[in-house]
Design a protein around this motif. Structure first.
Motif, short mmCIF file in Angstrom:
data_model
loop_
_atom_site.label_atom_id
_atom_site.label_comp_id
_atom_site.label_asym_id
_atom_site.label_seq_id
_atom_site.Cartn_x
_atom_site.Cartn_y
_atom_site.Cartn_z
N GLN A 187 0.86 -1.49 0.02
CA GLN A 187 0.12 -0.02 0.37
C GLN A 187 0.76 1.73 -0.57
N LEU A 236 0.72 3.98 -2.99
CA LEU A 236 0.42 5.56 -2.70
C LEU A 236 1.27 6.23 -3.67
N ASN A 275 -4.13 12.61 0.07
CA ASN A 275 -3.53 11.24 0.55
C ASN A 275 -3.47 10.92 2.24
N ASN A 291 -6.78 8.11 2.22
CA ASN A 291 -6.18 6.85 1.94
C ASN A 291 -5.87 6.18 2.84
N GLY A 310 -6.47 5.80 -4.96
CA GLY A 310 -6.07 5.03 -3.32
C GLY A 310 -7.51 4.62 -2.92
#
Length: 286
Positions: free
Chosen positions: A159, A163, A204, A207, A274
């Motif tokens: 992840q 990202l 972000n 996310n 995301g």
């Protein structure tokens, strides 16, 4: 119940792979309290022997407090995990942006002081806000995690990489577009890259929510500290760009309408990416 029976019950559950908590208050509870993964002694009516054999002393003797402590423990662990994933994905993107740009012969898209400013502003405040989350209603509905599970396991490293890669792609895309498509010049293109990266890092933060939680009802979106951190960071970015002295120190130039639109639109791409990852992850878990 005889002391050896309590001890045998604890051992049987442990043999089946369970993590066992044992509550007790008397001398005869001490062997089972010691054997259990988590021994919990009563603080009000518990004996000294029981308290010495335990890991935790329950001060109010209320079992509901144990549940509250479990919820708080799970929340703290998830907050640490969100904190790490958020910071790592942001820092990975900063390294990749500069490394890839230099590697393919492009001008440097971020100046050293700009990176320092981002680390002190857009990284820190949202990360601290994630650490202050209170969890959500799903916290106690999740299955127990493996005690040996690390904060960042294999899936979280993936992840972080995805990202960070998405933020990198969006920032470099905005930089190249500003430089060669809109022909804004190197100075303004660097500013576009700076704004794209800063805003992408702010978005972000959404996310790192729990995959099973809805975007608008997650423990991130309902965290008031997150919204306060975003407002503060956007204000500081506006100050950095609008204050001539600070802009000069950071090497920022007014990018114009085209630059602002480009930076804002490109910064949302990692957020969309995301969210798609979270939906796919939830579908896989389901």
């Amino acid at each position: 119940v005889a002391p050896d029976t309590k001890l045998k019950l604890v051992s049987l559950f442990q043999d089946k792979g369970h993590v066992v908590a044992m509550t007790g208050d008397g001398v005869n509870d001490a062997p089972a309290l010691k054997q259990a993964d988590i021994g919990i002694a009563m603080g009000l009516r518990g004996t000294e022997v029981a308290r010495e054999a335990s890991d935790i002393v329950l001060k109010d003797d209320a079992f509901a407090t144990i549940i509250a402590a479990m919820r708080q423990g799970r929340t703290i662990f998830e907050n640490i995990r969100k904190f790490v994933i958020y910071l790592m994905s942001c820092n990975v993107s900063e390294v990749l942006i500069v490394g890839i740009a230099v590697g393919v012969g492009l001008p440097v898209p971020l100046l050293p002081l700009q990176i320092l400013f981002l680390n002190l502003v857009t990284d820190v405040f949202p990360a601290f806000a994630l650490g202050l989350g209170q969890g959500d209603d799903a916290t106690m509905r999740e299955p127990p995690r493996d005690p040996a599970e690390p904060i960042v396991d294999r899936s979280r490293w993936i992840q972080i990489g995805l990202l960070g890669g998405a933020i990198t792609g969006a920032t470099l895309g905005a930089f190249v577009a500003a430089l060669f498509w809109f022909e804004l010049g190197t100075g303004k293109a660097v500013t576009v890259a700076f704004l794209t990266l800063a805003l992408a890092q702010l978005w972000n933060v959404f996310n790192v929510r729990r995959p099973s939680a809805a975007l608008l009802r997650s423990d991130v979106s309902t965290n008031g500290f997150v919204w306060a951190a975003l407002a503060l960071c956007i204000g500081l970015l506006a100050l950095a760009l609008g204050h001539s002295g600070l802009a000069g120190v950071l090497g920022l130039q007014w990018p114009g309408t085209e630059g602002f639109v480009l930076a804002l639109s490109m910064s949302f791409l990692p957020f969309v990416f995301g969210q798609i990852l979270l939906v796919l992850s939830h579908a896989k878990e389901g």
